[in-house]
Design a protein around this motif. Structure first.
Motif, PDB file in Angstrom:
ATOM      1  N   ASP A   1       0.821  -1.211   0.000  1.00 15.28           N
ATOM      2  CA  ASP A   1       0.000   0.000   0.000  1.00 15.28           C
ATOM      3  C   ASP A   1       0.855   1.261   0.000  1.00 15.28           C
ATOM      4  O   ASP A   1       0.492   2.275  -0.612  1.00 15.28           O
ATOM      5  N   ILE A   2       2.016   1.212   0.627  1.00 16.59           N
ATOM      6  CA  ILE A   2       2.868   2.390   0.688  1.00 16.59           C
ATOM      7  C   ILE A   2       3.595   2.611  -0.633  1.00 16.59           C
ATOM      8  O   ILE A   2       3.685   3.745  -1.122  1.00 16.59           O
TER       9      ILE A   2
ATOM     10  N   GLU B   1       2.530   1.823  -3.464  1.00 13.55           N
ATOM     11  CA  GLU B   1       1.517   2.302  -4.428  1.00 13.55           C
ATOM     12  C   GLU B   1       1.277   3.794  -4.256  1.00 13.55           C
ATOM     13  O   GLU B   1       1.081   4.517  -5.232  1.00 13.55           O
ATOM     14  N   LEU B   2       1.288   4.273  -3.010  1.00 17.69           N
ATOM     15  CA  LEU B   2       1.060   5.687  -2.746  1.00 17.69           C
ATOM     16  C   LEU B   2       2.269   6.544  -3.098  1.00 17.69           C
ATOM     17  O   LEU B   2       2.136   7.708  -3.453  1.00 17.69           O
TER      18      LEU B   2
ATOM     19  N   TRP C   1       0.970   6.736  10.316  1.00 14.69           N
ATOM     20  CA  TRP C   1       0.312   7.633   9.374  1.00 14.69           C
ATOM     21  C   TRP C   1       0.099   8.995  10.029  1.00 14.69           C
ATOM     22  O   TRP C   1      -0.056   9.084  11.254  1.00 14.69           O
TER      23      TRP C   1
ATOM     24  N   THR D   1       4.570  13.803  -0.321  1.00 12.92           N
ATOM     25  CA  THR D   1       4.757  13.264  -1.678  1.00 12.92           C
ATOM     26  C   THR D   1       6.130  12.642  -1.841  1.00 12.92           C
ATOM     27  O   THR D   1       6.348  11.879  -2.781  1.00 12.92           O
TER      28      THR D   1
ATOM     29  N   PRO E   1      -0.184  10.710   2.364  1.00 13.16           N
ATOM     30  CA  PRO E   1      -0.228  10.870   0.909  1.00 13.16           C
ATOM     31  C   PRO E   1      -1.010  12.116   0.500  1.00 13.16           C
ATOM     32  O   PRO E   1      -2.071  12.400   1.061  1.00 13.16           O
TER      33      PRO E   1
ATOM     34  N   ARG F   1      -3.249  13.928  -2.226  1.00 10.13           N
ATOM     35  CA  ARG F   1      -4.122  13.663  -3.370  1.00 10.13           C
ATOM     36  C   ARG F   1      -4.259  14.925  -4.201  1.00 10.13           C
ATOM     37  O   ARG F   1      -4.677  15.959  -3.689  1.00 10.13           O
TER      38      ARG F   1
END
Length: 233
Positions: free
Chosen positions: A57-58, A60-61, A75, A202, A230, A232
């Motif tokens: 998951d990390i 991917e982010l 987080w 980012t 993350p 967005r």
């Protein structure tokens, strides 16, 4: 700690009690968190994933990381987001002990579970003008107590330009904003170097610092941050 120093600390705790930053119960002055609140915190499992870049998951982010290894405590969500923002923007220093405690616990786990370890730690510097405006570096405040047994370099990596505050920018603008922001004035040939920051949103700041260190010859760059969040677009 000598018996005399222990007595002094006990007297200090009695006359000037410290309180848990979460539930406000009385705690040892060294910690700022009680055992129950500490146990309730949601932290990354660094025994299962010593390098968070291998957590699906990390990765991917954060698909564009230039550094080779990622450490983080948790987080960027309650209560950590409030602690960090209050320390950074309002100089609420009582959150520093709680953050340093969490960092120290996770740092110890990471060191014991990693097959290799950085030879040098660098806390990401603020531009001189921003440091003078703020009066302190919140990353140093939280991390230096946890790095007392590690080699820390304060001189090799420098901010070569004053950038806009990243919090107001999109991912693309963050990357552009940080281009050429760091220079490394020391030969890092063959070294594994760790860079330390408070929040990774980012990865633009950490990537810019990584590029400067690898241009100076670093074999690997590890990123150590307190929290991940993350962005967005």
């Amino acid at each position: 700690m000598t018996a005399f120093n222990q007595c002094l600390q006990q007297l200090g705790d009695w006359f000037f009690p410290s309180f848990c930053v979460q539930c406000q119960c009385v705690v040892n002055s060294k910690y700022s968190l009680c055992e129950q609140c500490l146990a309730d915190l949601s932290l990354f499992d660094l025994q299962a994933h010593p390098n968070l870049l291998y957590r699906p998951d990390i990765v991917e982010l954060f698909p564009d990381c230039q550094f080779d290894h990622l450490f983080a405590c948790a987080w960027y969500r309650p209560p950590f987001d409030n602690w960090l923002s209050q320390l950074k923007f309002s100089n609420q220093i009582h959150y520093k002990k709680a953050l340093s405690l969490i960092i120290s616990l996770q740092f110890t786990i990471s060191k014991h579970t990693s097959d290799s370890w950085p030879e040098l730690f660098i806390i990401l510097p603020l531009h001189q003008q921003r440091f003078l405006q703020r009066g302190f570096n919140q990353v140093s405040q939280c991390w230096l107590p946890c790095l007392k047994d590690e080699p820390v370099d304060f001189l090799s990596l420098q901010r070569s330009k004053k950038t806009q505050a990243q919090s107001s920018l999109s991912k693309a603008k963050r990357i552009k904003n940080l281009q050429g922001a760091f220079i490394c004035n020391t030969d890092m040939t063959g070294k594994t170097v760790a860079i330390v920051d408070d929040v990774m949103t980012t990865g633009a700041t950490l990537n810019a610092a990584t590029v400067a260190l690898k241009q100076a010859g670093a074999k690997q760059v590890w990123a150590f941050v307190t929290c991940l969040t993350p962005l967005r677009d």
